[in-house]
Design a protein around this motif. Structure first.
Motif, PDB file in Angstrom:
ATOM      1  N   ASP A  36       0.827  -1.212   0.000  1.00 39.71           N
ATOM      2  CA  ASP A  36       0.000   0.000   0.000  1.00 39.71           C
ATOM      3  C   ASP A  36       0.859   1.260   0.000  1.00 39.71           C
ATOM      4  OD1 ASP A  36      -2.220  -1.587  -0.006  1.00 39.71           O
ATOM      5  OD2 ASP A  36      -2.871  -1.114   2.031  1.00 39.71           O
ATOM      6  N   ASP A  37       1.948   1.279   0.784  1.00 37.02           N
ATOM      7  CA  ASP A  37       2.818   2.461   0.807  1.00 37.02           C
ATOM      8  C   ASP A  37       3.520   2.636  -0.536  1.00 37.02           C
ATOM      9  OD1 ASP A  37       2.116   3.086   3.367  1.00 37.02           O
ATOM     10  OD2 ASP A  37       3.897   2.210   4.307  1.00 37.02           O
ATOM     11  N   ALA A  38       3.938   1.522  -1.146  1.00 31.47           N
ATOM     12  CA  ALA A  38       4.570   1.617  -2.466  1.00 31.47           C
ATOM     13  C   ALA A  38       3.581   2.148  -3.494  1.00 31.47           C
ATOM     14  CB  ALA A  38       5.096   0.244  -2.882  1.00 31.47           C
ATOM     15  N   THR A  39       2.334   1.681  -3.413  1.00 29.75           N
ATOM     16  CA  THR A  39       1.306   2.147  -4.338  1.00 29.75           C
ATOM     17  C   THR A  39       1.036   3.631  -4.140  1.00 29.75           C
ATOM     18  OG1 THR A  39       0.288  -0.042  -4.307  1.00 29.75           O
ATOM     19  CG2 THR A  39      -1.048   1.770  -5.162  1.00 29.75           C
ATOM     20  N   THR A  40       1.007   4.060  -2.889  1.00 32.51           N
ATOM     21  CA  THR A  40       0.778   5.476  -2.590  1.00 32.51           C
ATOM     22  C   THR A  40       1.823   6.351  -3.281  1.00 32.51           C
ATOM     23  OG1 THR A  40      -0.209   4.964  -0.447  1.00 32.51           O
ATOM     24  CG2 THR A  40       0.627   7.188  -0.749  1.00 32.51           C
ATOM     25  N   ARG A  41       3.075   5.945  -3.203  1.00 32.66           N
ATOM     26  CA  ARG A  41       4.149   6.720  -3.823  1.00 32.66           C
ATOM     27  C   ARG A  41       4.020   6.733  -5.341  1.00 32.66           C
ATOM     28  NH1 ARG A  41       9.608   5.175  -0.296  1.00 32.66           N
ATOM     29  NH2 ARG A  41       8.699   5.603   1.768  1.00 32.66           N
ATOM     30  N   LEU A  42       3.672   5.600  -5.917  1.00 34.88           N
ATOM     31  CA  LEU A  42       3.503   5.526  -7.369  1.00 34.88           C
ATOM     32  C   LEU A  42       2.352   6.403  -7.835  1.00 34.88           C
ATOM     33  CD1 LEU A  42       4.019   1.682  -7.794  1.00 34.88           C
ATOM     34  CD2 LEU A  42       5.500   3.444  -8.777  1.00 34.88           C
ATOM     35  N   VAL A  43       1.239   6.362  -7.104  1.00 36.06           N
ATOM     36  CA  VAL A  43       0.062   7.141  -7.497  1.00 36.06           C
ATOM     37  C   VAL A  43       0.352   8.633  -7.380  1.00 36.06           C
ATOM     38  CG1 VAL A  43      -2.321   7.682  -6.879  1.00 36.06           C
ATOM     39  CG2 VAL A  43      -1.569   5.308  -6.955  1.00 36.06           C
ATOM     40  N   ARG A  44       1.071   9.030  -6.338  1.00 40.19           N
ATOM     41  CA  ARG A  44       1.406  10.451  -6.180  1.00 40.19           C
ATOM     42  C   ARG A  44       2.287  10.930  -7.326  1.00 40.19           C
ATOM     43  NH1 ARG A  44       2.746  10.352   0.328  1.00 40.19           N
ATOM     44  NH2 ARG A  44       0.580  10.562   1.057  1.00 40.19           N
ATOM     45  N   ARG A  45       3.210  10.080  -7.757  1.00 42.12           N
ATOM     46  CA  ARG A  45       4.135  10.497  -8.810  1.00 42.12           C
ATOM     47  C   ARG A  45       3.504  10.449 -10.193  1.00 42.12           C
ATOM     48  NH1 ARG A  45      10.090   7.922 -10.456  1.00 42.12           N
ATOM     49  NH2 ARG A  45      10.400   9.298 -12.255  1.00 42.12           N
ATOM     50  N   TRP A  46       2.773   9.366 -10.482  1.00 42.40           N
ATOM     51  CA  TRP A  46       2.297   9.134 -11.840  1.00 42.40           C
ATOM     52  C   TRP A  46       0.824   9.465 -12.040  1.00 42.40           C
ATOM     53  CZ3 TRP A  46       5.961   8.294 -15.344  1.00 42.40           C
ATOM     54  CH2 TRP A  46       7.188   7.799 -14.904  1.00 42.40           C
ATOM     55  N   GLY A  47       0.074   9.670 -10.978  1.00 40.64           N
ATOM     56  CA  GLY A  47      -1.351   9.999 -11.092  1.00 40.64           C
ATOM     57  C   GLY A  47      -2.241   8.780 -11.119  1.00 40.64           C
ATOM     58  N   ILE A  48      -1.717   7.658 -11.591  1.00 38.28           N
ATOM     59  CA  ILE A  48      -2.444   6.404 -11.633  1.00 38.28           C
ATOM     60  C   ILE A  48      -1.412   5.289 -11.601  1.00 38.28           C
ATOM     61  CG2 ILE A  48      -2.499   6.314 -14.159  1.00 38.28           C
ATOM     62  CD1 ILE A  48      -5.256   5.000 -13.978  1.00 38.28           C
ATOM     63  N   SER A  49      -1.767   4.162 -11.025  1.00 40.78           N
ATOM     64  CA  SER A  49      -0.817   3.056 -10.973  1.00 40.78           C
ATOM     65  C   SER A  49      -1.530   1.744 -10.686  1.00 40.78           C
ATOM     66  CB  SER A  49       0.237   3.288  -9.883  1.00 40.78           C
ATOM     67  OG  SER A  49       1.141   2.193  -9.798  1.00 40.78           O
ATOM     68  N   PHE A  50      -0.909   0.654 -11.118  1.00 39.92           N
ATOM     69  CA  PHE A  50      -1.313  -0.656 -10.635  1.00 39.92           C
ATOM     70  C   PHE A  50      -0.961  -0.739  -9.149  1.00 39.92           C
ATOM     71  CE2 PHE A  50      -0.058  -1.346 -15.101  1.00 39.92           C
ATOM     72  CZ  PHE A  50      -1.168  -2.008 -15.595  1.00 39.92           C
ATOM     73  N   HIS A  51      -1.670  -1.585  -8.402  1.00 37.25           N
ATOM     74  CA  HIS A  51      -1.308  -1.829  -7.017  1.00 37.25           C
ATOM     75  C   HIS A  51       0.020  -2.590  -6.990  1.00 37.25           C
ATOM     76  CE1 HIS A  51      -2.164  -3.722  -2.877  1.00 37.25           C
ATOM     77  NE2 HIS A  51      -1.892  -2.442  -2.706  1.00 37.25           N
ATOM     78  N   ALA A  52       0.906  -2.210  -6.078  1.00 34.61           N
ATOM     79  CA  ALA A  52       2.246  -2.791  -6.033  1.00 34.61           C
ATOM     80  C   ALA A  52       2.295  -4.042  -5.165  1.00 34.61           C
ATOM     81  CB  ALA A  52       3.247  -1.757  -5.535  1.00 34.61           C
ATOM     82  N   GLU A  53       1.383  -4.947  -5.402  1.00 41.76           N
ATOM     83  CA  GLU A  53       1.369  -6.231  -4.711  1.00 41.76           C
ATOM     84  C   GLU A  53       1.937  -7.278  -5.673  1.00 41.76           C
ATOM     85  OE1 GLU A  53       1.481  -9.331  -2.824  1.00 41.76           O
ATOM     86  OE2 GLU A  53       0.677  -7.647  -1.637  1.00 41.76           O
ATOM     87  N   PRO A  54       3.107  -7.859  -5.339  1.00 43.59           N
ATOM     88  CA  PRO A  54       3.748  -8.794  -6.289  1.00 43.59           C
ATOM     89  C   PRO A  54       2.833  -9.921  -6.760  1.00 43.59           C
ATOM     90  CG  PRO A  54       5.271  -8.225  -4.538  1.00 43.59           C
ATOM     91  CD  PRO A  54       3.946  -7.628  -4.151  1.00 43.59           C
ATOM     92  N   ALA A  55       1.965 -10.413  -5.886  1.00 47.77           N
ATOM     93  CA  ALA A  55       1.105 -11.543  -6.268  1.00 47.77           C
ATOM     94  C   ALA A  55       0.073 -11.157  -7.316  1.00 47.77           C
ATOM     95  CB  ALA A  55       0.408 -12.111  -5.034  1.00 47.77           C
ATOM     96  N   THR A  56      -0.226  -9.878  -7.438  1.00 44.93           N
ATOM     97  CA  THR A  56      -1.223  -9.419  -8.411  1.00 44.93           C
ATOM     98  C   THR A  56      -0.646  -8.308  -9.288  1.00 44.93           C
ATOM     99  OG1 THR A  56      -2.113  -7.866  -6.779  1.00 44.93           O
ATOM    100  CG2 THR A  56      -3.177 -10.012  -6.940  1.00 44.93           C
ATOM    101  N   ALA A  57       0.647  -8.403  -9.590  1.00 45.60           N
ATOM    102  CA  ALA A  57       1.317  -7.343 -10.345  1.00 45.60           C
ATOM    103  C   ALA A  57       0.641  -7.090 -11.686  1.00 45.60           C
ATOM    104  CB  ALA A  57       2.779  -7.723 -10.562  1.00 45.60           C
TER     105      ALA A  57
END
Length: 259
Positions: A54-75
């Motif tokens: 969730d924290d990794a996803t938060t950083r990605l979304v802040r930077r890129w505006g949209i992102s896949f969830h950063a959960e390796p099992a559901t990459a």
């Protein structure tokens, strides 16, 4: 990620009957080399346990505006994509209702129906509500144990936000939510999907003439060198390449608003 197959075939994004602008925006971002590298680094950090998904996803979304969830099992699962609510007016933000509003109703989680995923994105609980017509994304500030209010900022997208709010209200009242707003019309959808093929073709090493032959008309194959240089197909495919690269490298944000 770009499909591991012949770029001449329709892209994976074309397979969804509930395709929205946000889904197509994600398709362009997923073909951005810098984002792919950033996302892969995030996945590795999550696997090492140095950061939560969730924290990794938060950083990605802040930077890129949209992102896949950063959960390796559901990459790279498009059903678990998150878009910033300030950029995507189809996202609804719920916050504690002011005490003098007279709001008394508390949302029972059962009213929300099938929940596809819960993520903690910064200070918000991000809930994805599963819907065959198109999932709904809810950002909840606080908890569900008190009356909540919908946050509808006065901005450039009031009608899209109101339509998304109406979908949630219908769901809470046990009525079919109906299709979401900000779906591209057929011609626009086809064009945006074609531009994804352009990116996939470029990635695969296709020439401009090969792109034109496959995506515009087979007759281009028979053109002489001089005919090709002066052809409308060459000019069109060059415009397509410029548009596709622009969307991949940041223009996808416009699509989140239906642009």
């Amino acid at each position: 990620m770009p499909p591991e197959r012949d770029w001449r075939a329709p892209p994976d994004e074309a397979g969804s009957d509930a395709l929205a602008y946000s889904d197509i925006a994600l398709g362009y971002l997923s073909r951005n080399p810098a984002y792919r590298a950033d996302y892969s680094r995030a996945l590795r950090r999550v696997k090492r346990g140095t950061i939560t998904a969730d924290d990794a996803t938060t950083r990605l979304v802040r930077r890129w505006g949209i992102s896949f969830h950063a959960e390796p099992a559901t990459a790279f699962d498009p059903k678990l994509a998150v878009a910033r609510p300030d950029l995507s007016p189809t996202n609804i933000v719920l916050a504690p209702a002011p005490t003098d509003f007279g709001a008394t109703q508390i949302i029972d989680e059962k009213q929300l129906g099938a929940i596809r995923a819960r993520m903690r994105i910064g200070k918000y609980l991000h809930v994805i509500l599963a819907d065959s017509d198109g999932d709904e994304h809810i950002w909840i500030a606080g908890a569900l144990d008190g009356p909540l209010a919908m946050m509808l900022p006065i901005d450039a997208d009031p009608f899209a936000r109101l339509a998304a709010a109406e979908r949630l209200c219908r769901r809470l009242n046990g009525v079919t939510a109906g299709p979401p707003t900000l779906r591209p019309p057929p011609f626009r959808r086809l064009h945006l999907l074609t531009l994804l093929q352009v990116l996939d073709g470029l990635q695969a090493g296709a020439t401009q003439r090969e792109l034109a032959t496959s995506l515009i008309h087979q007759k281009v194959r028979r053109y002489s060198a001089a005919d090709w240089v002066e052809s409308r197909e060459r000019k069109r495919v060059r415009r397509w390449i410029a548009e596709a690269v622009d969307l991949r490298d940041g223009g996808y944000v416009r699509l989140l608003r239906g642009g």
